[in-house]
Design an enzyme around this catalytic site. Structure first.
Site, short mmCIF file in Angstrom:
data_model
loop_
_atom_site.label_atom_id
_atom_site.label_comp_id
_atom_site.label_asym_id
_atom_site.label_seq_id
_atom_site.Cartn_x
_atom_site.Cartn_y
_atom_site.Cartn_z
N SER A 80 -8.47 1.06 -0.74
CA SER A 80 -7.26 1.24 0.06
C SER A 80 -6.21 0.18 -0.27
CB SER A 80 -7.59 1.10 1.55
OG SER A 80 -8.44 2.13 1.98
N PRO A 81 -4.93 0.53 -0.09
CA PRO A 81 -3.89 -0.51 -0.17
C PRO A 81 -4.02 -1.45 1.03
CG PRO A 81 -2.95 1.61 0.49
CD PRO A 81 -4.39 1.86 0.16
N GLN A 111 1.62 1.90 -4.11
CA GLN A 111 2.15 2.46 -2.86
C GLN A 111 3.52 1.84 -2.61
OE1 GLN A 111 0.94 1.16 1.21
NE2 GLN A 111 -0.04 3.19 1.33
N TYR A 123 6.66 2.13 9.72
CA TYR A 123 7.62 1.60 8.75
C TYR A 123 8.82 2.56 8.67
CZ TYR A 123 3.89 -1.68 7.64
OH TYR A 123 2.93 -2.65 7.73
N ARG A 152 1.28 8.77 2.45
CA ARG A 152 0.47 8.26 3.58
C ARG A 152 1.19 8.61 4.88
NH1 ARG A 152 -3.26 3.14 5.09
NH2 ARG A 152 -4.59 4.32 3.70
N GLY A 195 -11.41 0.31 2.57
CA GLY A 195 -10.65 -0.92 2.52
C GLY A 195 -11.47 -2.16 2.78
N ARG A 196 -11.76 -2.46 4.04
CA ARG A 196 -12.39 -3.72 4.40
C ARG A 196 -13.73 -3.97 3.72
NH1 ARG A 196 -10.47 -3.40 10.75
NH2 ARG A 196 -8.25 -3.72 10.29
#
Length: 770
Positions: free
Chosen positions: A422-423, A500, A582, A630, A723-724
């Site tokens: 993941s970004p 991204q 965003y 996304r 991701g994590r």
């Protein structure tokens, strides 16, 4: 203790016998409105685990139930002319009437007073007449007691979307059978299981609009039964369907399932508590067969709490605390199952093997490895089938692999497996330049086995950054810095790399996460823009102004320039960030878009500017390279974006040329109330993939190979972004391959000694565990 049980179903009867067994001096009365040994319904289902709980609680009852069970291990799924079978499921059926007979007989043995044909109109008067110390409200789904004391119990009742009818047949079935039939109006399904020597339950279900369009609303009971017999003639094999509700007219036999959740389970009438139990307290959809299980386990837990704690209030609080947690877990699984059956149309495009797999794993309680333990032959066969289809889609030779490690092709890019990194924001750039840190960070993860590595959100202008430490793509030095990283990934790994692109909007000009997430900079702030004027953190954040037409043109140009630079740097994939509050997300969500022009109002208008930016990017991005978007598929705030709208948004981006939707959620408003859990955002990907018909990336709390395998195998997503776990272990993908025993995965040649050592260590651990 003097106990009054209102309702003679499984919950009330089982609690009564357990308490009488616990202390014969208890005076216990069960009041039931029906006649002795009379009931409605056909059969009920228990898992092997549930029966084990009954053995511990009261062995004589469990022994009598076990002697009457019809047991099966197999599930058969009939879909599109195919039959898919899997085994090892371990369920048993028993007639509901016979179960009540057993419980009634056991109550009589122990000295419980059973009072039948008595309608309770005033529970308080009855409790006073009996001198009750404790009242159990076990009066079923339509509980009068729950309704009377709704202020205390705080019930939430959701009438669901399908119509269903309980029927029976003399046809014997040697497996739990699910049959799906398509009609001109839509899909019907039958849930079928044998529960005694010569009778099976036969539940027919269909969405309300299909039920109405099929004319069932206006049919008599006989006509409706004949309709079902014709529809499921293949399964009935000449046998008839039977109703045990002859008193109901045609349409009344078709009911809707009420999903019941109560905030509290205890009401106090002065010193006398009235305690909910069984269906009065909760409901679990029949598709996972757990309503009776929950009722009996309620009884077991309340009896245990009363035995352990002499203080009534403490015992009841312990009961509510324990059961509300356990019931909610199963209700969540039941909701997943229920929603799957409400939306069979969503999955109807799947091939029969994948449709059956999706159905088996619908609740998310049964994982890929759970299935393998139950029926390794079925899973091995399915993995071979899936691997062949994946290879055909990617245009490569087929080889056996778990779904997680099958290839996937998007435009001209073939990914070696289904795992993405993941970004993840790192806040480590200097003046927008991705430096040595990013080379080490992204390079390590590209070497770690994932098919595609996403760089963090990269900003299209200096004032588009979240923080001063975010990377950019708005100067020649940025392009060259990224090219260095992309070249490393391409030279030393077989991973692809994606960029991204985004604009922070009202969430910009803030500190690094570890210095105060979303907190504004103490100095050197830059002006912020958004769809409408807003402060992300009310009274704290800088106020963003609404974008003008000139702002829109400038920002669109920034995205186009950054897209061209991404191609120059050699990126394989570009993603447009339209999530998490965003800039572009602020247009999409009604929580942040209050514009009165052509970019506000309807969903289509709110998506107009993000789509305009996307189209401009797609026009300059090479046609053989993929583009994804996304989205926040759920704002988790009343009045915000919902999963229904996310499907519509995904369709708009699909029409504009998007290849994939990266399905995230939230972070649009601090008023959000997300419901976290294992793979909690995967249902958004599921809906977008199977309703909007566009590739989907699942994200969020995906942290085991088992999760990825299940998601991909069921067709809930095409790719999984992890991701994590990749922060904790850059080689997470390689490590998970070794952990599940899959060796045919390529490691960097420099690390092969580590691969061999890890595989040997894990083999020893598995051997020791066995």
């Amino acid at each position: 203790m003097n106990i009054l049980c209102l309702g003679g179903g499984p919950a009330g009867l089982y609690f009564a016998l357990l308490m009488k067994k616990q202390n014969p001096a208890h005076r216990i009365t069960v009041v039931e409105r029906n006649r002795p040994y009379d009931t409605f319904g056909w059969g009920v289902v228990f898992s092997d685990q549930t029966l084990g709980n009954l053995v511990v609680a009261d062995e004589p009852t469990a022994r009598a139930i076990r002697a009457s069970f019809n047991h099966w291990d197999d599930i058969d799924v009939f879909f599109k002319g195919q039959k898919i079978s899997s085994g090892g499921h371990g369920f048993s059926g028993i007639g509901r009437k016979h179960l009540l007979n057993i419980l009634q007989h056991r109550c009589e043995q122990l000295g419980v007073a059973l009072v039948f044909e008595t309608e309770v109109t005033d529970d308080q008067e009855l409790a006073a007449r009996h001198g009750a110390d404790l009242v159990i409200a076990a009066d079923g789904l339509n509980s009068r007691i729950r309704a009377r004391y709704a202020d205390s119990y705080q019930p939430r009742i959701d009438q669901r979307h399908c119509r269903f009818v309980w029927l029976g047949t003399r046809k014997k079935f040697d497996a739990f059978t699910f049959a799906f039939k398509q009609t001109e109006h839509g899909w019907f399904q039958a849930h079928i299981y044998q529960y005694d020597a010569d009778t099976s339950t036969f539940i027919v279900e269909t969405p309300e609009p299909v039920w109405r369009a099929s004319g069932l609303e206006d049919m008599s009971q006989d006509e409706a039964i004949a309709f079902c017999e014709r529809l499921f003639a293949e399964q009935l094999d000449g046998h008839k369907l039977m109703s045990n509700a002859a008193h109901l007219r045609g349409s009344a036999m078709w009911i809707r399932f009420p999903r019941i959740v109560c905030g509290r389970w205890v009401h106090w009438n002065g010193a006398v508590p009235v305690v909910l139990m069984g269906d009065a307290a909760h409901s679990a959809h029949y598709s996972i067969g757990s309503g009776t299980k929950l009722a009996l386990e309620d009884a077991i837990e309340l009896a245990r709490c009363l035995a352990r704690d002499a203080d009534m209030a403490s015992a009841l609080q312990a009961y509510e605390d324990a059961r509300s947690v356990e019931v909610l877990k199963l209700q969540n699984a039941a909701r997943n199952s229920m929603e799957w059956f409400e939306n069979v149309e969503r999955y109807s495009a799947l091939a029969a093997p994948q449709f059956a797999y999706s159905m088996l794993t619908r609740s998310q309680r049964l994982s890929h490895e759970n299935l393998r333990l139950r029926d390794p032959v079925y899973v091995a066969d399915y993995e071979r089938w899936y691997a062949q289809h994946a290879a055909a889609q990617a245009g490569v030779p087929a080889h056996g692999a778990p779904p997680m490690f099958t290839p996937f092709k998007v435009r001209g890019l073939t990914l070696k497996n289904r795992v993405l990194v993941s970004p993840m924001a790192q806040y480590s750039a200097v003046d927008g330049v991705a430096g040595d840190y990013h080379l080490a960070h992204l390079g390590a993860r590209a070497m770690g086995g994932a098919a595609l590595v996403f760089a963090e959100m990269t900003c299209v202008s200096a004032d588009a950054r979240i923080t001063p430490y975010c990377p950019g793509m708005y100067a020649p030095g940025h392009t060259q810095a990224w090219k260095r990283i992309v070249d490393f990934v391409h030279q030393y790994t077989d991973a692809a790399i994606a960029l991204q692109l985004g604009h922070a909007g009202a969430k910009g000009s803030t500190r690094a996460m570890w210095d105060g997430i979303d907190q504004p900079l103490e100095r050197d702030n830059w002006p912020l823009i958004s769809a409408s004027p807003q402060q992300y953190l009310e009274g704290v954040s800088q106020l963003a102004r609404a974008m003008t037409a000139a702002d829109m043109d400038r920002v669109q140009d920034d995205f186009v320039r950054a897209t061209l630079a991404a191609d120059e740097a050699g990126f394989d994939w570009v993603e447009l960030h339209c999530a998490h509050g965003y800039l572009l997300s602020s247009f999409i969500s009604p929580l942040t878009n209050r514009r009165q022009d052509e970019y506000g109002g309807s969903l289509e208008n709110r998506c107009r500017y993000p789509l305009r930016v996307f189209a401009a990017m797609r026009a300059v991005w090479p046609s053989h390279k993929p583009m994804s978007v996304r989205l926040s598929a759920h704002d988790w705030v009343e009045g915000g974006i919902t999963p229904d709208e996310a499907v519509r948004i995904a369709r708009l981006f699909k029409t504009a040329g998007a290849d994939m939707i990266d399905c995230s959620s939230g972070q649009v408003s601090k008023r959000e109330k997300p419901v976290y859990g294992r793979m909690f955002q995967t249902p958004f990907a599921d809906r977008i993939r199977n309703e909007a018909g566009i590739g989907a990336i699942a994200v969020g709390a995906i942290y085991e190979a088992d999760h990825v395998n299940g998601i991909i195998a069921a067709g809930r997503a095409d790719l999984c972004a992890v991701g994590r776990p990749h922060l904790a272990n850059p080689a997470w993908t390689l490590a998970e391959a070794a952990r599940i025993g899959y060796k045919a995965v390529a490691w960097p040649k420099q690390y092969l000694a580590g691969k061999q050592q890890l595989e040997r260590n894990l083999e020893r651990e598995r051997a020791a565990g066995n």
